[in-house]
Scaffold this motif. Structure first.
Motif, PDB file in Angstrom:
ATOM      1  N   GLU A 160       7.175  -4.969  32.718  1.00 40.99           N
ATOM      2  CA  GLU A 160       7.686  -4.982  34.092  1.00 40.99           C
ATOM      3  C   GLU A 160       7.497  -6.334  34.762  1.00 40.99           C
ATOM      4  O   GLU A 160       8.212  -6.664  35.711  1.00 40.99           O
ATOM      5  CB  GLU A 160       6.995  -3.887  34.916  1.00 40.99           C
ATOM      6  CG  GLU A 160       7.409  -2.472  34.530  1.00 40.99           C
ATOM      7  CD  GLU A 160       6.793  -1.428  35.438  1.00 40.99           C
ATOM      8  OE1 GLU A 160       5.954  -1.790  36.298  1.00 40.99           O
ATOM      9  OE2 GLU A 160       7.150  -0.232  35.293  1.00 40.99           O
ATOM     10  N   GLU A 161       6.550  -7.132  34.270  1.00 38.48           N
ATOM     11  CA  GLU A 161       6.279  -8.439  34.864  1.00 38.48           C
ATOM     12  C   GLU A 161       6.749  -9.588  33.975  1.00 38.48           C
ATOM     13  O   GLU A 161       6.268 -10.721  34.092  1.00 38.48           O
ATOM     14  CB  GLU A 161       4.786  -8.561  35.164  1.00 38.48           C
ATOM     15  CG  GLU A 161       4.291  -7.507  36.146  1.00 38.48           C
ATOM     16  CD  GLU A 161       2.794  -7.549  36.367  1.00 38.48           C
ATOM     17  OE1 GLU A 161       2.154  -8.546  35.930  1.00 38.48           O
ATOM     18  OE2 GLU A 161       2.244  -6.604  36.968  1.00 38.48           O
ATOM     19  N   LEU A 184      15.211 -10.249  33.219  1.00 33.38           N
ATOM     20  CA  LEU A 184      15.349  -9.180  34.196  1.00 33.38           C
ATOM     21  C   LEU A 184      15.313  -7.809  33.523  1.00 33.38           C
ATOM     22  O   LEU A 184      15.694  -7.676  32.350  1.00 33.38           O
ATOM     23  CB  LEU A 184      16.675  -9.325  34.941  1.00 33.38           C
ATOM     24  CG  LEU A 184      16.830 -10.541  35.856  1.00 33.38           C
ATOM     25  CD1 LEU A 184      18.286 -10.697  36.276  1.00 33.38           C
ATOM     26  CD2 LEU A 184      15.923 -10.410  37.076  1.00 33.38           C
ATOM     27  N   PRO A 185      14.889  -6.766  34.254  1.00 36.47           N
ATOM     28  CA  PRO A 185      14.943  -5.402  33.698  1.00 36.47           C
ATOM     29  C   PRO A 185      16.359  -5.002  33.273  1.00 36.47           C
ATOM     30  O   PRO A 185      16.521  -4.136  32.406  1.00 36.47           O
ATOM     31  CB  PRO A 185      14.447  -4.533  34.855  1.00 36.47           C
ATOM     32  CG  PRO A 185      13.587  -5.443  35.676  1.00 36.47           C
ATOM     33  CD  PRO A 185      14.235  -6.788  35.578  1.00 36.47           C
ATOM     34  N   ALA A 186      17.354  -5.648  33.835  1.00 36.14           N
ATOM     35  CA  ALA A 186      18.743  -5.345  33.466  1.00 36.14           C
ATOM     36  C   ALA A 186      19.006  -5.611  31.998  1.00 36.14           C
ATOM     37  O   ALA A 186      19.926  -5.016  31.411  1.00 36.14           O
ATOM     38  CB  ALA A 186      19.704  -6.155  34.335  1.00 36.14           C
ATOM     39  N   GLN A 187      18.218  -6.482  31.379  1.00 32.81           N
ATOM     40  CA  GLN A 187      18.386  -6.714  29.933  1.00 32.81           C
ATOM     41  C   GLN A 187      18.187  -5.397  29.179  1.00 32.81           C
ATOM     42  O   GLN A 187      18.989  -5.042  28.299  1.00 32.81           O
ATOM     43  CB  GLN A 187      17.388  -7.766  29.440  1.00 32.81           C
ATOM     44  CG  GLN A 187      17.549  -9.146  30.041  1.00 32.81           C
ATOM     45  CD  GLN A 187      18.521 -10.044  29.279  1.00 32.81           C
ATOM     46  OE1 GLN A 187      19.042  -9.680  28.224  1.00 32.81           O
ATOM     47  NE2 GLN A 187      18.767 -11.233  29.807  1.00 32.81           N
ATOM     48  N   THR A 227      15.345 -16.008  32.878  1.00 29.95           N
ATOM     49  CA  THR A 227      15.274 -16.751  31.622  1.00 29.95           C
ATOM     50  C   THR A 227      15.230 -18.244  31.900  1.00 29.95           C
ATOM     51  O   THR A 227      14.340 -18.969  31.425  1.00 29.95           O
ATOM     52  CB  THR A 227      16.495 -16.440  30.739  1.00 29.95           C
ATOM     53  OG1 THR A 227      16.677 -15.033  30.636  1.00 29.95           O
ATOM     54  CG2 THR A 227      16.311 -17.029  29.354  1.00 29.95           C
ATOM     55  N   THR A 228      16.197 -18.707  32.675  1.00 31.63           N
ATOM     56  CA  THR A 228      16.287 -20.146  32.968  1.00 31.63           C
ATOM     57  C   THR A 228      15.073 -20.623  33.755  1.00 31.63           C
ATOM     58  O   THR A 228      14.485 -21.671  33.436  1.00 31.63           O
ATOM     59  CB  THR A 228      17.573 -20.436  33.757  1.00 31.63           C
ATOM     60  OG1 THR A 228      18.704 -19.975  33.001  1.00 31.63           O
ATOM     61  CG2 THR A 228      17.721 -21.924  34.010  1.00 31.63           C
ATOM     62  N   ALA A 244      13.706  -8.588  24.378  1.00 33.40           N
ATOM     63  CA  ALA A 244      14.910  -9.171  23.793  1.00 33.40           C
ATOM     64  C   ALA A 244      15.857  -9.647  24.882  1.00 33.40           C
ATOM     65  O   ALA A 244      15.870  -9.125  26.002  1.00 33.40           O
ATOM     66  CB  ALA A 244      15.619  -8.139  22.915  1.00 33.40           C
ATOM     67  N   HIS A 245      16.680 -10.653  24.545  1.00 36.99           N
ATOM     68  CA  HIS A 245      17.700 -11.164  25.449  1.00 36.99           C
ATOM     69  C   HIS A 245      19.067 -10.967  24.818  1.00 36.99           C
ATOM     70  O   HIS A 245      19.260 -11.271  23.635  1.00 36.99           O
ATOM     71  CB  HIS A 245      17.508 -12.659  25.716  1.00 36.99           C
ATOM     72  CG  HIS A 245      16.312 -12.966  26.555  1.00 36.99           C
ATOM     73  ND1 HIS A 245      15.037 -13.019  26.038  1.00 36.99           N
ATOM     74  CD2 HIS A 245      16.198 -13.236  27.875  1.00 36.99           C
ATOM     75  CE1 HIS A 245      14.193 -13.321  27.018  1.00 36.99           C
ATOM     76  NE2 HIS A 245      14.867 -13.460  28.146  1.00 36.99           N
ATOM     77  N   ILE A 246      20.019 -10.497  25.607  1.00 37.83           N
ATOM     78  CA  ILE A 246      21.396 -10.432  25.129  1.00 37.83           C
ATOM     79  C   ILE A 246      22.306 -11.369  25.928  1.00 37.83           C
ATOM     80  O   ILE A 246      23.480 -11.503  25.605  1.00 37.83           O
ATOM     81  CB  ILE A 246      21.943  -8.991  25.162  1.00 37.83           C
ATOM     82  CG1 ILE A 246      21.798  -8.367  26.556  1.00 37.83           C
ATOM     83  CG2 ILE A 246      21.249  -8.144  24.104  1.00 37.83           C
ATOM     84  CD1 ILE A 246      22.489  -7.019  26.695  1.00 37.83           C
TER      85      ILE A 246
END
Length: 269
Positions: free
Chosen positions: A213-214, A219-222, A145-146, A137-139
């Motif tokens: 993880e890949e 990013l994992p920060a999401q 992403t870009t 998911a993206h917040i």
């Protein structure tokens, strides 16, 4: 215990019709939540492959999968999409779909865009949502992403690329429009303000937040930021050796995690 699968066409008002696949258990335990699967930005029912059937068998729950406006057998869309289209899908259209389908308590299981929609749905639907599972998911829009979207556009437009044909197997004449709807929305300057973090504090149900993880789209920060926003009701899970599509790239790990999560919810009810 057997499950019967039915294709349904739901009328939501405003000339919107939605196609869905509904699997209903016979002889199963009453009161279990229905798993509602929410597809990715370029997804549809068929692109879930056998995941609905596997989850039905593993969890003993009914499973409901639908195609959002513009996809598969659902009503068409026009471009450009509004900047808040994901919020509209979770806040307006998801509740309408669940009501039209006559569903009781649900666990929302969303992939990519579908995961973002699941988070909005969990925030607005309150006790109707017994749990939420997101995969990739993206917040917000991050650098991966870009970069991932721009790379996909290059591959789609490259001479001799088979990507348009592979997508057309699922989307037919809608392929170019859906691809444009995806990349033009996420890469336009006005979309840089996309941010779902203000919704997360309203999610009160248990939440499983997964990502490979890949994953080259986020990013994992999401995962970290989603869990932080929801609080102690959320658990993050990073899957090794997995990219953007956990249920297909790491199916045993992803489906086992979902099954265990749903089992914990059922046990607590």
């Amino acid at each position: 215990m057997t499950i019967e699968w039915t294709t349904r066409q739901l009328e939501l008002g405003d000339d919107v019709s939605i196609r869905a696949l509904h699997g209903i258990q016979s002889g199963g335990e009453r009161g279990r939540p229905t798993l509602v699967l929410l597809h990715e930005a370029l997804g549809c029912i068929d692109m879930w492959k056998t995941v609905p059937q596997q989850l039905a068998g593993r969890t003993g729950c009914d499973v409901f999968v639908y195609e959002r406006r513009g996809y598969g057998g659902s009503s068409p869309i026009e471009l450009p999409r509004p900047d808040d289209y994901l919020e509209q899908e979770g806040r307006v259209w998801l509740p309408r779909v669940l009501d039209a389908a006559g569903l009781g308590p649900v666990v929302l299981v969303g992939h990519s865009d579908g995961g973002s929609i699941a988070l909005i749905g969990a925030a607005v639907l309150g006790e109707k949502v017994a749990g939420v599972v997101t995969m990739a998911a993206h917040i917000y829009v991050d650098v991966l992403t870009t970069a991932g979207i721009n790379d996909a556009v290059r591959r789609y437009q490259a001479p001799g690329s088979d990507l348009p044909q592979r997508l057309a197997r699922y989307h037919g004449e809608r392929t170019d429009l859906l691809f444009r709807a995806w990349h033009e929305t996420w890469t336009r300057p006005g979309y840089e303000g996309f941010d779902l973090r203000p919704w997360l504090g309203d999610i009160l149900c248990p939440s499983l937040i997964m990502q490979g993880e890949e994953d080259h789209y986020g990013l994992p920060a999401q995962v970290e930021d989603i869990c932080e926003g929801i609080g102690n009701r959320a658990r993050g899970l990073m899957l090794p050796g997995c990219g953007h599509i956990p249920h297909l790239e790491a199916p045993e790990a992803a489906l086992t995690a979902i099954t265990d999560f749903v089992g914990s919810i059922v046990d607590d009810r």
